[in-house]
Write a protein that holds these residues in place. Structure first.
Motif, PDB file in Angstrom:
ATOM      1  N   ARG A  55       0.846  -1.195   0.000  1.00 47.88           N
ATOM      2  CA  ARG A  55       0.000   0.000   0.000  1.00 47.88           C
ATOM      3  C   ARG A  55       0.878   1.240   0.000  1.00 47.88           C
ATOM      4  NH1 ARG A  55      -2.839  -3.485  -1.176  1.00 47.88           N
ATOM      5  NH2 ARG A  55      -4.542  -4.364  -0.026  1.00 47.88           N
ATOM      6  N   TYR A  56       0.416   2.267  -0.705  1.00 48.03           N
ATOM      7  CA  TYR A  56       1.100   3.561  -0.685  1.00 48.03           C
ATOM      8  C   TYR A  56       0.062   4.641  -0.442  1.00 48.03           C
ATOM      9  CZ  TYR A  56       3.684   7.695  -2.098  1.00 48.03           C
ATOM     10  OH  TYR A  56       4.274   8.925  -2.110  1.00 48.03           O
ATOM     11  N   ASN A  57       0.299   5.476   0.563  1.00 42.03           N
ATOM     12  CA  ASN A  57      -0.583   6.584   0.875  1.00 42.03           C
ATOM     13  C   ASN A  57       0.053   7.850   0.317  1.00 42.03           C
ATOM     14  OD1 ASN A  57      -1.832   8.831   2.148  1.00 42.03           O
ATOM     15  ND2 ASN A  57      -2.530   7.480   3.807  1.00 42.03           N
ATOM     16  N   LYS A  58      -0.549   8.411  -0.729  1.00 38.90           N
ATOM     17  CA  LYS A  58       0.011   9.603  -1.379  1.00 38.90           C
ATOM     18  C   LYS A  58       0.005  10.818  -0.463  1.00 38.90           C
ATOM     19  CE  LYS A  58      -1.180   8.275  -6.084  1.00 38.90           C
ATOM     20  NZ  LYS A  58      -1.931   8.623  -7.295  1.00 38.90           N
ATOM     21  N   LEU A  59      -0.998  10.929   0.389  1.00 43.83           N
ATOM     22  CA  LEU A  59      -1.085  12.085   1.276  1.00 43.83           C
ATOM     23  C   LEU A  59       0.056  12.115   2.302  1.00 43.83           C
ATOM     24  CD1 LEU A  59      -4.933  12.194   1.937  1.00 43.83           C
ATOM     25  CD2 LEU A  59      -3.589  13.688   0.453  1.00 43.83           C
ATOM     26  N   THR A  60       0.319  10.959   2.897  1.00 46.45           N
ATOM     27  CA  THR A  60       1.365  10.904   3.928  1.00 46.45           C
ATOM     28  C   THR A  60       2.712  10.437   3.375  1.00 46.45           C
ATOM     29  OG1 THR A  60       0.803   8.638   4.546  1.00 46.45           O
ATOM     30  CG2 THR A  60      -0.335  10.434   5.729  1.00 46.45           C
ATOM     31  N   LYS A  61       2.711  10.048   2.101  1.00 47.00           N
ATOM     32  CA  LYS A  61       3.915   9.505   1.460  1.00 47.00           C
ATOM     33  C   LYS A  61       4.498   8.343   2.283  1.00 47.00           C
ATOM     34  CE  LYS A  61       4.867  13.714  -0.947  1.00 47.00           C
ATOM     35  NZ  LYS A  61       5.632  14.895  -1.099  1.00 47.00           N
ATOM     36  N   THR A  62       3.604   7.421   2.604  1.00 47.28           N
ATOM     37  CA  THR A  62       3.961   6.269   3.421  1.00 47.28           C
ATOM     38  C   THR A  62       3.745   4.986   2.629  1.00 47.28           C
ATOM     39  OG1 THR A  62       3.288   7.458   5.411  1.00 47.28           O
ATOM     40  CG2 THR A  62       3.476   5.070   5.582  1.00 47.28           C
ATOM     41  N   TYR A  91       6.024 -19.133  11.816  1.00 52.66           N
ATOM     42  CA  TYR A  91       6.315 -17.891  11.102  1.00 52.66           C
ATOM     43  C   TYR A  91       5.712 -16.728  11.879  1.00 52.66           C
ATOM     44  CZ  TYR A  91       7.224 -20.783   6.970  1.00 52.66           C
ATOM     45  OH  TYR A  91       7.707 -21.707   6.095  1.00 52.66           O
ATOM     46  N   LEU A  92       6.376 -15.587  11.814  1.00 49.93           N
ATOM     47  CA  LEU A  92       5.816 -14.351  12.343  1.00 49.93           C
ATOM     48  C   LEU A  92       5.571 -13.396  11.191  1.00 49.93           C
ATOM     49  CD1 LEU A  92       7.958 -13.740  15.549  1.00 49.93           C
ATOM     50  CD2 LEU A  92       5.571 -14.447  15.438  1.00 49.93           C
ATOM     51  N   LEU A  93       4.428 -12.715  11.218  1.00 48.27           N
ATOM     52  CA  LEU A  93       4.060 -11.746  10.196  1.00 48.27           C
ATOM     53  C   LEU A  93       4.329 -10.339  10.728  1.00 48.27           C
ATOM     54  CD1 LEU A  93       0.594 -13.310   9.457  1.00 48.27           C
ATOM     55  CD2 LEU A  93       2.615 -13.561   8.055  1.00 48.27           C
ATOM     56  N   PHE A  94       4.899  -9.510   9.872  1.00 42.90           N
ATOM     57  CA  PHE A  94       5.199  -8.137  10.242  1.00 42.90           C
ATOM     58  C   PHE A  94       4.668  -7.190   9.182  1.00 42.90           C
ATOM     59  CE2 PHE A  94       8.360 -10.517  12.554  1.00 42.90           C
ATOM     60  CZ  PHE A  94       8.479  -9.835  13.755  1.00 42.90           C
ATOM     61  N   ASN A  95       4.170  -6.048   9.626  1.00 38.42           N
ATOM     62  CA  ASN A  95       3.845  -4.968   8.719  1.00 38.42           C
ATOM     63  C   ASN A  95       5.032  -4.027   8.751  1.00 38.42           C
ATOM     64  OD1 ASN A  95       2.551  -1.982   8.392  1.00 38.42           O
ATOM     65  ND2 ASN A  95       1.609  -3.494   7.059  1.00 38.42           N
ATOM     66  N   VAL A  96       5.581  -3.738   7.588  1.00 35.40           N
ATOM     67  CA  VAL A  96       6.746  -2.867   7.467  1.00 35.40           C
ATOM     68  C   VAL A  96       6.281  -1.563   6.844  1.00 35.40           C
ATOM     69  CG1 VAL A  96       9.031  -2.622   6.429  1.00 35.40           C
ATOM     70  CG2 VAL A  96       8.269  -4.863   7.242  1.00 35.40           C
ATOM     71  N   ASN A 101      11.838   8.094   4.829  1.00 36.77           N
ATOM     72  CA  ASN A 101      13.045   7.274   4.704  1.00 36.77           C
ATOM     73  C   ASN A 101      13.405   6.507   5.981  1.00 36.77           C
ATOM     74  OD1 ASN A 101      14.697   6.363   2.643  1.00 36.77           O
ATOM     75  ND2 ASN A 101      16.413   7.630   3.327  1.00 36.77           N
ATOM     76  N   LYS A 102      12.440   6.347   6.891  1.00 38.32           N
ATOM     77  CA  LYS A 102      12.638   5.569   8.112  1.00 38.32           C
ATOM     78  C   LYS A 102      11.683   4.391   8.100  1.00 38.32           C
ATOM     79  CE  LYS A 102      14.282   9.341  10.899  1.00 38.32           C
ATOM     80  NZ  LYS A 102      14.152  10.103  12.123  1.00 38.32           N
ATOM     81  N   ILE A 103      12.215   3.241   8.506  1.00 40.49           N
ATOM     82  CA  ILE A 103      11.417   2.021   8.524  1.00 40.49           C
ATOM     83  C   ILE A 103      10.986   1.716   9.944  1.00 40.49           C
ATOM     84  CG2 ILE A 103      11.578  -0.485   8.292  1.00 40.49           C
ATOM     85  CD1 ILE A 103      12.982  -0.148   5.731  1.00 40.49           C
ATOM     86  N   SER A 104       9.711   1.336  10.083  1.00 37.91           N
ATOM     87  CA  SER A 104       9.220   0.835  11.359  1.00 37.91           C
ATOM     88  C   SER A 104       8.515  -0.493  11.087  1.00 37.91           C
ATOM     89  CB  SER A 104       8.267   1.833  12.016  1.00 37.91           C
ATOM     90  OG  SER A 104       7.162   2.071  11.190  1.00 37.91           O
ATOM     91  N   VAL A 105       8.541  -1.370  12.077  1.00 36.98           N
ATOM     92  CA  VAL A 105       7.935  -2.691  11.925  1.00 36.98           C
ATOM     93  C   VAL A 105       6.995  -2.963  13.088  1.00 36.98           C
ATOM     94  CG1 VAL A 105       9.882  -3.618  10.612  1.00 36.98           C
ATOM     95  CG2 VAL A 105       9.834  -3.920  13.067  1.00 36.98           C
TER      96      VAL A 105
END
Length: 168
Positions: A55-62, A91-96, A101-105
């Motif tokens: 997913r890409y959010n154009k408003l938040t550029k996320t 298995y563990l599922l993560f949302n990245v 330019n900063k990654i959070s999981v």
């Protein structure tokens, strides 16, 4: 890269993205597809992506994408019993999430099942999982989930994740 040719993306630009992804990953030897029940993950050096979750959010550029990690990679395949008594957490599922330019999981789920060991000449030579179910919630019985999250964050190839997300 044949793994991308068979992968069905849910977007109109899937062929274009597949070509971009092939260029981005051309330096990687270990690329394969991982199928868990009804989900398909494309794995690049054991970093496994669910491209249908992008997913890409154009408003938040996320940018956001789901990734999965095999606990066998961390030698934890039999460490956590499933809270639903259907085997071990495999298995563990993560949302990245990539923003500024900063990654959070964030851990968002897990897959449970049993470990199948294959033997040859009375010696174990491989292991795999018989996955029973995928759960879309954080496993309550893993008390050190913050440590697991930090381990995942250190384990993923952050530069490749950024490139893949921005290529979309």
């Amino acid at each position: 890269m044949p793994v991308f040719a068979d992968n069905e993306f849910e977007t109109e630009n899937s062929l274009l993205y597949s070509k971009k992804l092939s260029k981005l990953t051309s330096n990687y030897d270990n690329i394969y597809e991982l199928n868990i029940l009804d989900k398909k993950y494309v794995c690049i050096n054991n970093n496994c992506y669910d491209f249908n979750s992008f997913r890409y959010n154009k408003l938040t550029k996320t940018y956001k994408i789901d990734m999965i990690v095999d606990l066998m990679n961390w030698d934890m395949q039999e460490k956590y019993q499933s809270p639903h008594n259907d085997g071990y957490i495999s298995y563990l599922l993560f949302n990245v999430k990539l923003h500024a330019n900063k990654i959070s999981v964030k851990c968002t789920g897990y897959a449970s099942g049993n470990i199948l060991v294959n033997y040859s000449a009375d010696k174990a030579y491989s292991a795999s999982y018989n996955i029973v179910k995928i759960y879309r919630n954080k496993p309550a019985n893993i008390k050190n989930i913050k440590d697991i999250k930090n381990l995942f964050y250190k384990w993923i190839d952050i530069q490749l994740v950024k490139k893949i997300l921005k290529a979309w």
